[in-house]
Design an enzyme around this catalytic site. Structure first.
Site, PDB file in Angstrom:
ATOM      1  CB  CYS A 163       0.794  -5.501   1.956  1.00 51.83           C
ATOM      2  SG  CYS A 163      -0.467  -4.668   2.933  1.00 51.83           S
ATOM      3  CB  CYS A 178       2.798  -3.929   9.734  1.00 52.27           C
ATOM      4  SG  CYS A 178       2.638  -2.524   8.607  1.00 52.27           S
ATOM      5  CG  HIS A 232       4.533   0.604   6.474  1.00 53.24           C
ATOM      6  ND1 HIS A 232       3.691  -0.123   5.669  1.00 53.24           N
ATOM      7  CD2 HIS A 232       4.606   1.852   5.931  1.00 53.24           C
ATOM      8  CE1 HIS A 232       3.261   0.647   4.686  1.00 53.24           C
ATOM      9  NE2 HIS A 232       3.797   1.855   4.820  1.00 53.24           N
ATOM     10  CB  SER A 261      -0.866   0.022   1.257  1.00 56.48           C
ATOM     11  OG  SER A 261      -0.022  -0.075   2.401  1.00 56.48           O
TER      12      SER A 261
HETATM   13  N1  DGL Z   1       2.458  -2.511   4.952  1.00 55.08           N
HETATM   14  C1  DGL Z   1       1.175  -3.011   5.231  1.00 55.08           C
HETATM   15  C2  DGL Z   1       1.218  -4.327   6.001  1.00 55.08           C
HETATM   16  O1  DGL Z   1       2.178  -5.060   5.955  1.00 55.08           O
HETATM   17  C3  DGL Z   1       0.141  -2.111   5.884  1.00 55.08           C
HETATM   18  C4  DGL Z   1       0.129  -0.659   5.735  1.00 55.08           C
HETATM   19  C5  DGL Z   1      -1.253  -0.009   5.587  1.00 55.08           C
HETATM   20  O2  DGL Z   1      -2.025   0.067   6.563  1.00 55.08           O
HETATM   21  O3  DGL Z   1      -1.536   0.390   4.473  1.00 55.08           O
HETATM   22  O4  DGL Z   1       0.264  -4.690   6.648  1.00 55.08           O
END
Ligand code: DGL
Length: 280
Positions: free
Chosen positions: A75, A186, A188, A12
């Protein structure tokens, strides 16, 4: 010469760069294309129905554009809900990133494990099933935070995370005395792993999915005899990596430095994907 396998890494936002990094470390001979659905960011607070339609539409468009040999849905929020439907109809193999519960159980001595993810991921049936399957004897402390996703996005734009804010987000995990392992579920969060460690009141094991995903992609590449020779070419000079965004904005300029650090030296936009606002 056989062309290098082309791998599409999709998220995302910027989170998938942590997976791209792990992939590049193991599979330097491959060609990578990074794609961020920044038009629909963040995914963590979207409904499952929205994500199923959105990810399907974005990937269909990206496949036309990129013609990947392998797709990595980098993600957790998307993978824990969309994998069955997209695997159904895409020709290229799809590798999903899901919470690393199993390796965390193997590493934890106390059996008290933290799961740090988006609100979507911590509440998914998929995540509950993983816990039942691999961690039925463990205590899993869950924290779902969209704010932490935003902090990681900002960190890559040069805005350092505030240590006390990170400490506050982590506090419910460390409130469990025996907790000794935290799963960064996540993509991120590994981008601010050091800052998270620095904001922690004690030392614990931190686990993310990057290396396991790289091994999985490597084994898929090796299954194809044409690609076999390429899978180990770690020393091959890195190919240029394109980063595609689903929404053009000046704000992307503040990401250029971070993108370059991950080898993304070419920024492109792919905006002709309908947004399903009604389904949010
Ligand atoms: N990077 C995404 C994950 O691994 C989530 C980020 C978002 O909330 O868009 O869940």
């Amino acid at each position: 010469m056989t062309p290098a396998p082309r791998i599409l890494v999709f998220d995302s936002g910027v989170g998938g760069l942590s997976i791209l990094d792990a992939l590049k470390q193991r599979l330097g001979g491959c060609e990578f294309v990074y794609a961020s659905d920044n038009a629909a960011f963040p995914y963590g607070v979207k409904s499952q129905a929205y994500l199923v339609e959105r990810v399907d539409a974005v990937l269909k468009r990206l496949i036309k554009e990129v013609e990947p040999d392998i797709i990595v849905v980098a993600c957790n929020t998307a993978s824990t809900v969309v994998l069955p439907s997209i695997r159904d109809h895409f020709k290229a193999p799809v590798v999903g990133v899901v919470p690393a519960i199993k390796p965390a159980v193997a590493l934890s001595r106390t059996g008290v494990i933290g799961l740090l993810a988006t609100p979507g991921t911590v509440n998914r049936d998929y995540t509950q099933t993983l816990i039942k399957q691999f961690a039925s004897d463990c205590e899993i402390v869950k924290v779902g935070s969209s704010r932490l996703v935003e902090i990681a996005e900002q960190a890559l734009r040069g805005n350092s995370p505030d240590k006390s804010e990170l400490g506050g987000i982590l506090a419910p995990l460390f409130a469990a005395d025996k907790l000794d392992t935290i799963v960064l579920a996540c993509t991120h969060f590994p981008l601010i792993a050091q800052e998270l460690k620095d904001a922690s009141p004690r030392s614990v094991n931190w686990i993310d999915s990057g290396e396991a995903i790289a091994r999985r992609v490597e084994s898929l590449i090796a299954q194809n005899p044409v690609n076999q020779a390429l899978s180990n070419k770690i020393s091959t000079p890195a190919l240029s990596t394109k980063a595609i965004f689903t929404k053009a904005s000046d704000e992307i300029n503040s990401l250029r430095g971070a993108l370059l650090k991950f080898g993304c030296d070419n920024i492109a936009f792919c905006e002709d994907i309908a947004l399903f606002e009604g389904l949010k």
